[in-house]
Design a protein around this motif. Structure first.
Motif, PDB file in Angstrom:
ATOM      1  N   VAL A   1       9.498   4.067 -14.862  1.00 38.47           N
ATOM      2  CA  VAL A   1       9.050   3.394 -13.638  1.00 38.47           C
ATOM      3  C   VAL A   1       8.296   4.381 -12.749  1.00 38.47           C
ATOM      4  N   ASP A   2       8.794   5.622 -12.658  1.00 43.10           N
ATOM      5  CA  ASP A   2       8.080   6.644 -11.876  1.00 43.10           C
ATOM      6  C   ASP A   2       6.645   6.792 -12.373  1.00 43.10           C
ATOM      7  N   THR A   3       6.490   6.869 -13.689  1.00 41.93           N
ATOM      8  CA  THR A   3       5.153   7.014 -14.275  1.00 41.93           C
ATOM      9  C   THR A   3       4.289   5.801 -13.954  1.00 41.93           C
ATOM     10  N   LEU A   4       4.838   4.603 -14.174  1.00 41.77           N
ATOM     11  CA  LEU A   4       4.068   3.385 -13.910  1.00 41.77           C
ATOM     12  C   LEU A   4       3.738   3.238 -12.432  1.00 41.77           C
ATOM     13  N   GLU A   5       4.633   3.699 -11.563  1.00 42.20           N
ATOM     14  CA  GLU A   5       4.361   3.652 -10.121  1.00 42.20           C
ATOM     15  C   GLU A   5       3.231   4.619  -9.771  1.00 42.20           C
ATOM     16  N   ARG A   6       3.280   5.822 -10.325  1.00 42.08           N
ATOM     17  CA  ARG A   6       2.221   6.815 -10.079  1.00 42.08           C
ATOM     18  C   ARG A   6       0.865   6.290 -10.550  1.00 42.08           C
ATOM     19  N   LEU A   7       0.864   5.519 -11.657  1.00 43.30           N
ATOM     20  CA  LEU A   7      -0.377   4.968 -12.200  1.00 43.30           C
ATOM     21  C   LEU A   7      -0.837   3.692 -11.489  1.00 43.30           C
ATOM     22  N   GLY A   8       0.014   3.145 -10.616  1.00 46.14           N
ATOM     23  CA  GLY A   8      -0.364   1.966  -9.840  1.00 46.14           C
ATOM     24  C   GLY A   8       0.012   0.628 -10.457  1.00 46.14           C
ATOM     25  N   TYR A   9       0.827   0.636 -11.518  1.00 50.51           N
ATOM     26  CA  TYR A   9       1.189  -0.610 -12.190  1.00 50.51           C
ATOM     27  C   TYR A   9       2.410  -1.294 -11.587  1.00 50.51           C
ATOM     28  N   VAL A  10       3.272  -0.528 -10.949  1.00 51.62           N
ATOM     29  CA  VAL A  10       4.470  -1.099 -10.325  1.00 51.62           C
ATOM     30  C   VAL A  10       4.652  -0.483  -8.949  1.00 51.62           C
ATOM     31  N   GLU A  11       5.498  -1.137  -8.169  1.00 55.26           N
ATOM     32  CA  GLU A  11       5.886  -0.604  -6.867  1.00 55.26           C
ATOM     33  C   GLU A  11       7.365  -0.871  -6.670  1.00 55.26           C
ATOM     34  N   ARG A  12       7.989  -0.024  -5.883  1.00 52.66           N
ATOM     35  CA  ARG A  12       9.401  -0.213  -5.547  1.00 52.66           C
ATOM     36  C   ARG A  12       9.491  -0.705  -4.117  1.00 52.66           C
ATOM     37  N   SER A  13      10.424  -1.611  -3.895  1.00 49.61           N
ATOM     38  CA  SER A  13      10.671  -2.085  -2.545  1.00 49.61           C
ATOM     39  C   SER A  13      12.160  -2.347  -2.389  1.00 49.61           C
ATOM     40  N   THR A  14      12.596  -2.460  -1.154  1.00 51.53           N
ATOM     41  CA  THR A  14      14.003  -2.724  -0.869  1.00 51.53           C
ATOM     42  C   THR A  14      14.298  -4.189  -1.130  1.00 51.53           C
ATOM     43  N   ASP A  15      15.430  -4.438  -1.759  1.00 44.43           N
ATOM     44  CA  ASP A  15      15.881  -5.810  -2.024  1.00 44.43           C
ATOM     45  C   ASP A  15      16.303  -6.431  -0.698  1.00 44.43           C
ATOM     46  N   PRO A  16      15.669  -7.538  -0.292  1.00 48.53           N
ATOM     47  CA  PRO A  16      16.028  -8.160   0.982  1.00 48.53           C
ATOM     48  C   PRO A  16      17.487  -8.639   1.019  1.00 48.53           C
ATOM     49  N   ALA A  17      18.060  -8.947  -0.139  1.00 47.73           N
ATOM     50  CA  ALA A  17      19.449  -9.417  -0.196  1.00 47.73           C
ATOM     51  C   ALA A  17      20.453  -8.270  -0.135  1.00 47.73           C
ATOM     52  N   ASP A  18      20.022  -7.050  -0.457  1.00 44.66           N
ATOM     53  CA  ASP A  18      20.920  -5.891  -0.475  1.00 44.66           C
ATOM     54  C   ASP A  18      20.067  -4.643  -0.281  1.00 44.66           C
ATOM     55  N   THR A  19      20.030  -4.137   0.944  1.00 41.27           N
ATOM     56  CA  THR A  19      19.133  -3.029   1.276  1.00 41.27           C
ATOM     57  C   THR A  19      19.465  -1.734   0.543  1.00 41.27           C
ATOM     58  N   ARG A  20      20.601  -1.673  -0.148  1.00 43.76           N
ATOM     59  CA  ARG A  20      20.934  -0.480  -0.948  1.00 43.76           C
ATOM     60  C   ARG A  20      20.202  -0.491  -2.282  1.00 43.76           C
ATOM     61  N   ARG A  21      19.732  -1.663  -2.703  1.00 44.12           N
ATOM     62  CA  ARG A  21      19.075  -1.794  -4.015  1.00 44.12           C
ATOM     63  C   ARG A  21      17.560  -1.714  -3.875  1.00 44.12           C
ATOM     64  N   LYS A  22      16.951  -1.117  -4.878  1.00 49.07           N
ATOM     65  CA  LYS A  22      15.490  -1.085  -4.961  1.00 49.07           C
ATOM     66  C   LYS A  22      15.057  -2.048  -6.065  1.00 49.07           C
ATOM     67  N   ILE A  23      14.052  -2.826  -5.764  1.00 52.95           N
ATOM     68  CA  ILE A  23      13.474  -3.756  -6.731  1.00 52.95           C
ATOM     69  C   ILE A  23      12.145  -3.169  -7.203  1.00 52.95           C
ATOM     70  N   VAL A  24      11.944  -3.204  -8.510  1.00 57.19           N
ATOM     71  CA  VAL A  24      10.679  -2.769  -9.100  1.00 57.19           C
ATOM     72  C   VAL A  24       9.872  -4.026  -9.378  1.00 57.19           C
ATOM     73  N   ARG A  25       8.635  -4.045  -8.870  1.00 59.37           N
ATOM     74  CA  ARG A  25       7.754  -5.191  -9.084  1.00 59.37           C
ATOM     75  C   ARG A  25       6.412  -4.733  -9.635  1.00 59.37           C
ATOM     76  N   LEU A  26       5.796  -5.606 -10.391  1.00 57.32           N
ATOM     77  CA  LEU A  26       4.442  -5.336 -10.864  1.00 57.32           C
ATOM     78  C   LEU A  26       3.471  -5.478  -9.705  1.00 57.32           C
ATOM     79  N   THR A  27       2.493  -4.598  -9.660  1.00 54.88           N
ATOM     80  CA  THR A  27       1.420  -4.715  -8.678  1.00 54.88           C
ATOM     81  C   THR A  27       0.357  -5.666  -9.251  1.00 54.88           C
ATOM     82  N   ALA A  28      -0.658  -5.940  -8.456  1.00 53.67           N
ATOM     83  CA  ALA A  28      -1.774  -6.748  -8.953  1.00 53.67           C
ATOM     84  C   ALA A  28      -2.423  -6.062 -10.154  1.00 53.67           C
TER      85      ALA A  28
END
Length: 156
Positions: free
Chosen positions: A73-100
């Motif tokens: 995920v770190d690699t894909l995030e650095r390349l711009g394919y994914v992003e991490r964000s805070t889970d609105p239901a649980d701020t302790r969790r990070k959600i990985v999502r695909l970017t455009a």
């Protein structure tokens, strides 16, 4: 029943067919602006899916550790394919999502796979390719989405 073809050739030919298709996919994706993608990235991006996931869930689906999934995920995030964000239901969790950009890569992959299949149909004949696909469906589990291949191979 005897065969002049050794039994080990079948899995090797199936793996080679997979490799040919994946290599051709990545060559075309590179021409279309996704040169940094690697075959393993496709498994990871499919496992992330359109709604996103956590690193723990991603590791489970891929059959690898949370740390191994996180590194990719770190690699894909650095390349711009994914992003991490805070889970609105649980701020302790990070959600990985695909970017455009990540969604673009998956959409292009689907179109390239369709073109590759069409080329195989032209080369082998549509009837023979459909028979091959039917036979493979008969001999393999119903769900082709085994994303745990990275863990099964022991890589990632």
């Amino acid at each position: 029943m005897s065969s002049d073809v050794p039994g080990f050739e079948l899995p090797l030919r199936l793996l080679l067919a997979f490799r040919v298709l994946i290599d051709e996919l990545h060559a075309e994706l590179a021409r279309q602006g996704h040169a940094e993608l690697r075959p393993m990235h496709g498994f990871v991006m499919q496992a992330i899916g359109p709604r996103g996931t956590t690193a723990v869930e991603l590791g489970r689906v891929l059959g690898v550790s949370k740390q191994a999934a996180g590194k990719t995920v770190d690699t894909l995030e650095r390349l711009g394919y994914v992003e991490r964000s805070t889970d609105p239901a649980d701020t302790r969790r990070k959600i990985v999502r695909l970017t455009a950009y990540g969604m673009d890569a998956l959409e292009r992959s689907a179109r390239v796979f369709d073109a590759l299949r069409a080329r195989w149909a032209e080369e082998l004949g549509e009837d023979r390719l459909r028979a091959l696909e039917s036979d493979l469906r008969r001999m393999t589990p119903a769900n082709p989405w085994r994303l745990d291949i990275p863990g099964w191979f022991g890589t990632l």
